[in-house]
Design a protein around this motif. Structure first.
Motif, mmCIF file in Angstrom:
data_model
loop_
_atom_site.group_PDB
_atom_site.id
_atom_site.type_symbol
_atom_site.label_atom_id
_atom_site.label_comp_id
_atom_site.label_asym_id
_atom_site.label_seq_id
_atom_site.Cartn_x
_atom_site.Cartn_y
_atom_site.Cartn_z
ATOM 1 N N ALA A 16 0.969 -1.171 -0.012
ATOM 2 C CA ALA A 16 0.045 0.080 -0.045
ATOM 3 C C ALA A 16 0.903 1.297 -0.036
ATOM 4 C CB ALA A 16 -1.150 0.204 0.954
ATOM 5 N N MET A 17 2.045 1.419 0.715
ATOM 6 C CA MET A 17 2.882 2.251 0.843
ATOM 7 C C MET A 17 3.550 2.642 -0.492
ATOM 8 S SD MET A 17 4.021 4.754 2.998
ATOM 9 C CE MET A 17 3.623 4.069 4.804
ATOM 10 N N GLY A 18 3.948 1.811 -1.149
ATOM 11 C CA GLY A 18 4.733 1.912 -2.522
ATOM 12 C C GLY A 18 3.772 2.263 -3.501
ATOM 13 N N LEU A 19 2.434 1.597 -3.450
ATOM 14 C CA LEU A 19 1.562 2.095 -4.585
ATOM 15 C C LEU A 19 1.117 3.621 -4.252
ATOM 16 C CD1 LEU A 19 -1.024 -1.240 -4.493
ATOM 17 C CD2 LEU A 19 0.200 -0.045 -6.616
ATOM 18 N N ALA A 20 1.145 4.001 -2.964
ATOM 19 C CA ALA A 20 0.651 5.495 -2.796
ATOM 20 C C ALA A 20 1.743 6.263 -3.299
ATOM 21 C CB ALA A 20 0.500 5.532 -1.366
ATOM 22 N N VAL A 21 2.994 6.062 -2.686
ATOM 23 C CA VAL A 21 4.034 7.029 -3.381
ATOM 24 C C VAL A 21 4.475 6.857 -4.544
ATOM 25 C CG1 VAL A 21 6.646 7.295 -2.735
ATOM 26 C CG2 VAL A 21 5.201 6.468 -0.830
ATOM 27 N N LEU A 22 4.370 5.870 -5.208
ATOM 28 C CA LEU A 22 4.683 5.675 -6.552
ATOM 29 C C LEU A 22 3.598 5.727 -7.559
ATOM 30 C CD1 LEU A 22 7.677 3.058 -6.491
ATOM 31 C CD2 LEU A 22 7.893 5.503 -6.516
ATOM 32 N N ALA A 23 2.529 6.539 -7.005
ATOM 33 C CA ALA A 23 1.028 6.054 -7.838
ATOM 34 C C ALA A 23 1.496 6.678 -9.390
ATOM 35 C CB ALA A 23 0.227 6.861 -7.024
ATOM 36 N N PRO A 24 1.886 7.905 -9.678
ATOM 37 C CA PRO A 24 2.031 8.614 -10.962
ATOM 38 C C PRO A 24 2.632 7.699 -12.111
ATOM 39 C CG PRO A 24 2.562 10.257 -9.620
ATOM 40 C CD PRO A 24 2.617 8.787 -8.658
ATOM 41 N N GLY A 25 3.740 6.996 -11.489
ATOM 42 C CA GLY A 25 4.544 6.169 -12.571
ATOM 43 C C GLY A 25 3.572 4.553 -12.625
ATOM 44 N N ILE A 26 3.151 4.166 -11.472
ATOM 45 C CA ILE A 26 2.725 2.816 -11.495
ATOM 46 C C ILE A 26 0.951 2.903 -12.593
ATOM 47 C CG2 ILE A 26 0.925 1.349 -10.173
ATOM 48 C CD1 ILE A 26 3.015 1.520 -7.968
ATOM 49 N N VAL A 27 0.468 4.055 -12.420
ATOM 50 C CA VAL A 27 -0.732 4.066 -13.339
ATOM 51 C C VAL A 27 -0.347 4.365 -14.578
ATOM 52 C CG1 VAL A 27 -2.164 4.931 -11.516
ATOM 53 C CG2 VAL A 27 -1.118 6.466 -12.847
ATOM 54 N N ALA A 28 0.792 4.952 -15.017
ATOM 55 C CA ALA A 28 1.252 5.227 -16.375
ATOM 56 C C ALA A 28 1.814 4.072 -16.953
ATOM 57 C CB ALA A 28 2.512 6.281 -16.398
#
Length: 487
Positions: free
Chosen positions: A306-318
């Motif tokens: 959850a922490m990684g998804l929140a912090v790296l959200a822009p790159g993950i959704v891209a």
């Protein structure tokens, strides 16, 4: 087969099946427009909600009552007859209700009446499949579960892509792929298993049927509320902002479902049969120890994810979502990740304490608390702040639900949420998030993959440095294995 081998195969099946479902989400956000994806999300959510309202209580009753170590196949035959008889009765009532509602042109939760046949097919085949899978796990038939889970996901993906791409059926094609796959796999699994071929629901005795109903009737309300709480945000958005908004919101939610929720569900799939056996064979103290270990494993995997998804959200959704879904996905993912983590802890940890101790009526409280907060807060939040307002309302609702569930779980079993181990896990995950935060703006695919890998490695190092027991035991076992393999 040993319990460890059984757990490994079930985990592998869950990993592969969830990976295929994850691939389907990535494809649908590229092949469908947000409005079409919104329709797909609403119809599938309505089908799952109907399944939860009508049939989920039966699955939970089966999971809690069918196991019998003295029975030839590990399942009490009279109870199996009773469960299937109840399933058949609910199916008959459901089909009759669907026919009437279709004739009257009555929709459900923002879904038009023309979708009733699809909704009915989805709900009926899903329940049949999940009931089969539940019994397979209880009987420790890992390879049967493996075939069932993987075949369903693979066939649904192949059929869905063919109907969407080749036949141009859009959201309807994606849904038909799921319904067809679930129906085929459920039929083959039931016909191939001597247990189900021997079931005679028309011979079900009154006593086991009455016992199943006594245990299950409190679950009817709790299951309906739990599923309503899971999908209320989508229906609220559909009613206030339309299908396009539902599609933009559902894409990151489904992304969480296939990543964070998958990680925590995997632990529950392998741990629940162990929990039931521990309680029945060794008592409450043994069940408490299993649940405490379950919490540490779930936090150990879920919190850093959850922490990684929140912090790296822009790159993950891209990296993962289609272009039309990325801007809103980056804004929503941190809030949705926090809400999903709390929901998973309630569902896969706190609720287990109620189930194993047969405090079924208590299972109503967490989802009811969620709905009491989510409905008014979501309506206000969506109108004032759009999709982030709904995501924030969902987070607040899950926080209230978690608090209410934790208070009750301590009464069912003396569980401890805060321990030295869970505190160390939280510290390691927080430190990992702080170290990744400066790289949040990097959205190219290579950098995102590298940051995810670096974050995972850093988290493991922090666990070892903080001497989290599970991490140190795993590291010691690996060192011993390497030492034994040396010449």
């Amino acid at each position: 087969m040993s319990a460890r081998g059984n757990a490994a195969i079930v985990t592998a099946a869950t990993v592969i099946g969830s990976g295929l479902n994850f691939a389907a989400t990535l494809l649908w956000t590229r092949l469908l427009e947000p409005s079409a994806f919104g329709v797909y999300a609403l119809v599938s959510a309505a089908a799952v909600l109907l399944n939860g309202m009508l049939f989920e209580w039966l699955r939970l009753v089966a999971a809690r009552t069918l196991y019998d170590p003295a029975a030839p196949r590990g399942i009490d035959p009279s109870r199996a007859d009773a469960v299937v008889a109840l399933y058949a009765g609910v199916v008959a009532l459901f089909v009759a209700a669907v026919a009437v509602l279709s004739l009257l042109d009555v929709g459900i939760a923002g879904v038009a009446a023309r979708w009733w046949p699809m909704l009915a097919g989805f709900a009926l085949t899903e329940m049949a499949l999940t009931l089969l899978q539940t019994v397979q796990r209880l009987r420790m038939r890992a390879w049967a579960y493996f075939w069932n889970a993987v075949a369903r996901s693979l066939l649904a993906l192949l059929l869905g892509v063919a109907l969407v791409v080749e036949a141009g059926m859009g959201a309807r094609g994606a849904l038909l792929g799921i319904v067809g796959a679930q129906g085929v796999v459920a039929a083959v699994s039931a016909l191939a298993d001597p247990l189900w071929r021997a079931v005679r629901p028309w011979r079900a005795a009154r006593a086991p049927v009455a016992a199943a109903l006594r245990l299950g009737y409190p679950l009817i309300a709790s299951c309906a509320l739990a599923y309503a709480a899971s999908f209320a945000d989508r229906f609220l958005l559909g009613a206030t902002l339309g299908a396009d908004a539902v599609g933009l919101y559902a894409a990151p939610v489904d992304l969480l479902q296939k990543t964070l929720v998958f990680l925590m569900m995997t632990i529950n799939l392998t741990g629940y049969p162990t929990l039931v056996r521990a309680y029945e064979e060794r008592g409450a103290a043994a069940a408490r120890a299993v649940l405490q270990s379950n919490l540490e494993l779930q936090l150990g995997l879920g919190l850093p994810a959850a922490m990684g998804l929140a912090v790296l959200a822009p790159g993950i959704v891209a990296l993962l979502l289609g272009p039309a879904f990325r801007a809103e996905g980056a804004r929503l993912l941190p809030l949705i990740a926090a809400a999903a983590l709390l929901r998973c802890l309630v569902t896969f940890h706190l609720m287990m304490a109620f189930q194993v101790t047969r405090r079924m009526a208590w299972m109503i409280v967490p989802p009811l608390a969620t709905l009491v907060v989510l409905i008014p807060a979501g309506l206000v939040g969506a109108r004032w702040a759009g999709l982030p307002g709904m995501a924030l309302a969902a987070l607040a609702a899950q926080a209230v639900s978690f608090g209410a569930g934790a208070l009750l779980a301590r009464r069912a079993l003396p569980l401890r949420m805060v321990t030295p181990t869970t505190a160390r896990i939280a510290l390691a995950a927080s430190a990992m998030g702080l170290m990744l935060a400066p790289f949040r703006a990097r959205t190219d695919a290579g950098a995102t993959v590298a940051l995810v890998a670096a974050g995972g490695a850093l988290y493991v190092v922090l666990l070892l440095w903080l001497r989290v027991p599970a991490a140190t035991r795993t590291a010691a076992a690996m060192r011993e294995r390497v030492r034994r393999t040396r010449p």
